[in-house]
Design a protein around this motif. Structure first.
Motif, PDB file in Angstrom:
ATOM      1  N   THR A   1     -15.897  28.090  27.411  1.00 31.25           N
ATOM      2  CA  THR A   1     -15.879  28.101  25.953  1.00 31.25           C
ATOM      3  C   THR A   1     -17.025  28.955  25.447  1.00 31.25           C
ATOM      4  N   TYR A   2     -16.723  29.804  24.454  1.00 34.03           N
ATOM      5  CA  TYR A   2     -17.797  30.666  23.941  1.00 34.03           C
ATOM      6  C   TYR A   2     -18.931  29.799  23.402  1.00 34.03           C
ATOM      7  N   GLY A   3     -20.150  30.109  23.839  1.00 38.19           N
ATOM      8  CA  GLY A   3     -21.301  29.320  23.442  1.00 38.19           C
ATOM      9  C   GLY A   3     -21.597  28.164  24.375  1.00 38.19           C
ATOM     10  N   GLU A   4     -20.876  28.118  25.497  1.00 42.22           N
ATOM     11  CA  GLU A   4     -21.081  27.020  26.444  1.00 42.22           C
ATOM     12  C   GLU A   4     -22.459  27.120  27.086  1.00 42.22           C
ATOM     13  N   ASN A   5     -23.044  25.969  27.331  1.00 44.50           N
ATOM     14  CA  ASN A   5     -24.398  25.894  27.854  1.00 44.50           C
ATOM     15  C   ASN A   5     -24.532  26.647  29.186  1.00 44.50           C
ATOM     16  N   GLY A   6     -25.613  27.455  29.282  1.00 44.62           N
ATOM     17  CA  GLY A   6     -25.954  28.097  30.537  1.00 44.62           C
ATOM     18  C   GLY A   6     -25.264  29.410  30.821  1.00 44.62           C
ATOM     19  N   TYR A   7     -24.494  29.936  29.869  1.00 45.00           N
ATOM     20  CA  TYR A   7     -23.765  31.181  30.104  1.00 45.00           C
ATOM     21  C   TYR A   7     -24.371  32.343  29.299  1.00 45.00           C
ATOM     22  N   TYR A   8     -24.260  33.525  29.870  1.00 43.68           N
ATOM     23  CA  TYR A   8     -24.668  34.760  29.209  1.00 43.68           C
ATOM     24  C   TYR A   8     -23.405  35.556  28.932  1.00 43.68           C
ATOM     25  N   PHE A   9     -23.029  35.638  27.653  1.00 45.21           N
ATOM     26  CA  PHE A   9     -21.840  36.384  27.238  1.00 45.21           C
ATOM     27  C   PHE A   9     -22.268  37.845  27.051  1.00 45.21           C
ATOM     28  N   LYS A  10     -22.074  38.610  28.110  1.00 47.52           N
ATOM     29  CA  LYS A  10     -22.660  39.944  28.227  1.00 47.52           C
ATOM     30  C   LYS A  10     -21.629  41.037  27.983  1.00 47.52           C
ATOM     31  N   ASP A  11     -22.095  42.104  27.371  1.00 52.55           N
ATOM     32  CA  ASP A  11     -21.242  43.285  27.153  1.00 52.55           C
ATOM     33  C   ASP A  11     -21.205  44.090  28.447  1.00 52.55           C
ATOM     34  N   THR A  12     -20.506  43.562  29.440  1.00 56.42           N
ATOM     35  CA  THR A  12     -20.528  44.163  30.776  1.00 56.42           C
ATOM     36  C   THR A  12     -19.828  45.518  30.817  1.00 56.42           C
ATOM     37  N   GLN A  13     -18.889  45.755  29.928  1.00 60.01           N
ATOM     38  CA  GLN A  13     -18.143  47.010  29.925  1.00 60.01           C
ATOM     39  C   GLN A  13     -18.698  48.026  28.925  1.00 60.01           C
ATOM     40  N   GLY A  14     -19.788  47.653  28.234  1.00 62.07           N
ATOM     41  CA  GLY A  14     -20.397  48.581  27.293  1.00 62.07           C
ATOM     42  C   GLY A  14     -19.561  48.847  26.058  1.00 62.07           C
ATOM     43  N   PHE A  15     -18.752  47.872  25.655  1.00 60.45           N
ATOM     44  CA  PHE A  15     -17.889  48.058  24.485  1.00 60.45           C
ATOM     45  C   PHE A  15     -18.704  48.355  23.227  1.00 60.45           C
ATOM     46  N   LEU A  16     -19.843  47.698  23.066  1.00 65.13           N
ATOM     47  CA  LEU A  16     -20.646  47.860  21.855  1.00 65.13           C
ATOM     48  C   LEU A  16     -21.387  49.194  21.818  1.00 65.13           C
ATOM     49  N   ASP A  17     -21.523  49.842  22.975  1.00 66.07           N
ATOM     50  CA  ASP A  17     -22.314  51.069  23.040  1.00 66.07           C
ATOM     51  C   ASP A  17     -21.704  52.208  22.228  1.00 66.07           C
ATOM     52  N   GLN A  18     -20.403  52.164  21.999  1.00 69.82           N
ATOM     53  CA  GLN A  18     -19.757  53.238  21.226  1.00 69.82           C
ATOM     54  C   GLN A  18     -20.239  53.274  19.778  1.00 69.82           C
ATOM     55  N   PHE A  19     -20.821  52.184  19.306  1.00 70.73           N
ATOM     56  CA  PHE A  19     -21.276  52.112  17.922  1.00 70.73           C
ATOM     57  C   PHE A  19     -22.767  52.407  17.763  1.00 70.73           C
ATOM     58  N   THR A  20     -23.499  52.459  18.877  1.00 67.29           N
ATOM     59  CA  THR A  20     -24.960  52.487  18.793  1.00 67.29           C
ATOM     60  C   THR A  20     -25.526  53.860  19.127  1.00 67.29           C
ATOM     61  N   GLY A  21     -26.832  53.920  19.241  1.00 63.08           N
ATOM     62  CA  GLY A  21     -27.520  55.163  19.557  1.00 63.08           C
ATOM     63  C   GLY A  21     -28.454  55.556  18.426  1.00 63.08           C
ATOM     64  N   VAL A  22     -29.104  56.697  18.580  1.00 66.30           N
ATOM     65  CA  VAL A  22     -30.039  57.164  17.552  1.00 66.30           C
ATOM     66  C   VAL A  22     -29.310  57.766  16.368  1.00 66.30           C
ATOM     67  N   ASP A  23     -28.029  58.044  16.532  1.00 69.61           N
ATOM     68  CA  ASP A  23     -27.251  58.669  15.467  1.00 69.61           C
ATOM     69  C   ASP A  23     -26.984  57.705  14.324  1.00 69.61           C
ATOM     70  N   ILE A  24     -26.786  58.278  13.168  1.00 71.48           N
ATOM     71  CA  ILE A  24     -26.338  57.543  11.988  1.00 71.48           C
ATOM     72  C   ILE A  24     -24.889  57.933  11.724  1.00 71.48           C
ATOM     73  N   TRP A  25     -24.066  56.962  11.414  1.00 73.74           N
ATOM     74  CA  TRP A  25     -22.695  57.226  10.995  1.00 73.74           C
ATOM     75  C   TRP A  25     -22.704  57.480   9.487  1.00 73.74           C
ATOM     76  N   GLN A  26     -22.065  58.559   9.045  1.00 78.37           N
ATOM     77  CA  GLN A  26     -22.114  58.920   7.623  1.00 78.37           C
ATOM     78  C   GLN A  26     -20.746  59.263   7.058  1.00 78.37           C
ATOM     79  N   TYR A  27     -20.500  58.726   5.866  1.00 79.55           N
ATOM     80  CA  TYR A  27     -19.327  59.084   5.071  1.00 79.55           C
ATOM     81  C   TYR A  27     -19.814  59.683   3.766  1.00 79.55           C
ATOM     82  N   THR A  28     -19.195  60.787   3.331  1.00 74.59           N
ATOM     83  CA  THR A  28     -19.536  61.396   2.051  1.00 74.59           C
ATOM     84  C   THR A  28     -18.252  61.750   1.313  1.00 74.59           C
ATOM     85  N   GLY A  29     -18.155  61.347   0.047  1.00 80.63           N
ATOM     86  CA  GLY A  29     -16.992  61.663  -0.773  1.00 80.63           C
ATOM     87  C   GLY A  29     -17.050  60.914  -2.084  1.00 80.63           C
TER      88      GLY A  29
END
Length: 217
Positions: free
Chosen positions: A33-61
């Motif tokens: 169960t998510y949040g179960e005691n003693g577990y580390y819910f880890k981004d093992t596949q790097g799914f979150l990495d596509q959103f991160t980095g030193v870059d800024i996401w920008q929209y202009t219009g």
């Protein structure tokens, strides 16, 4: 007495820090169960990495510039019965309208908070693809993001959300963000005068809509 309290607090902190966690993929776990005691819910596949980095996401219009920046952080969460660890995505936003900066929460990303929900933008679950999910190739590609603005004193605007995913347009990465009007529950101009004062904030700074962001340095 203060010395004893300090020592006890220090011991509890050390025990919590030293706790060993069993790693599971935060997007694919069975029998846990998510949040179960003693577990580390880890981004093992790097799914979150596509959103991160030193870059800024920008929209202009339409006389508006919106910038988003995301950071992946790891938190140790303590509930009444459970202690668990999780990788999470938190974000900051900057909005310029007609050349005037009206919102900037980038500085919050430099703060070390105890849990992700203390940030103004933080991740929820991956959710089902829809027609707006361009370039999605697997189920639940979009990420549900909770969204708050810092000047809020209105319960109707306390827990908004937007949906986002990254897709490719040629060699260019595009972040599509959908901020629907139903992200606000109820009428933000209404309140119960016997319970609370009239809120000063009745409109969100981020306009509702669909946006395609590109990376900028």
């Amino acid at each position: 007495m203060k010395t004893i309290f300090f020592i006890v607090t220090l011991l509890i902190t050390q025990i919590s820090t030293a706790q060993q966690f069993t790693e599971v993929d935060f997007n694919n776990y069975t029998g846990v169960t998510y949040g179960e005691n003693g577990y580390y819910f880890k981004d093992t596949q790097g799914f979150l990495d596509q959103f991160t980095g030193v870059d800024i996401w920008q929209y202009t219009g339409n006389n508006i510039t919106i910038q988003l920046r995301f950071v992946k952080k790891t938190f140790v969460e303590n509930t009444i019965n459970n202690t668990y660890k999780e990788d999470a995505l938190v974000g900051g936003i900057r909005i310029v309208k007609n050349g005037i900066e009206v919102l900037n929460t980038f500085n919050t990303l430099n703060e070390n908070k105890n849990c992700k929900t203390e940030y103004l933008i933080f991740d929820g679950p991956r959710v089902r693809n829809t027609i707006d999910c361009l370039g999605c190739t697997i189920p639940n590609q979009r990420l549900y993001m909770f969204y708050k603005e810092p000047d809020n004193d209105n319960n109707h605007l306390a827990s908004m959300y937007f949906l986002m995913h990254v897709y490719k347009n040629g060699s260019t990465s595009i972040l599509r963000v959908v901020f629907p009007e139903d992200a606000v529950i109820g009428d933000p101009t209404q309140y119960d005068p016997e319970v609370e004062n009239a809120p000063t904030k009745t409109q969100v700074i981020l306009p509702f809509g669909k946006y395609d962001f590109k990376k900028v340095n």
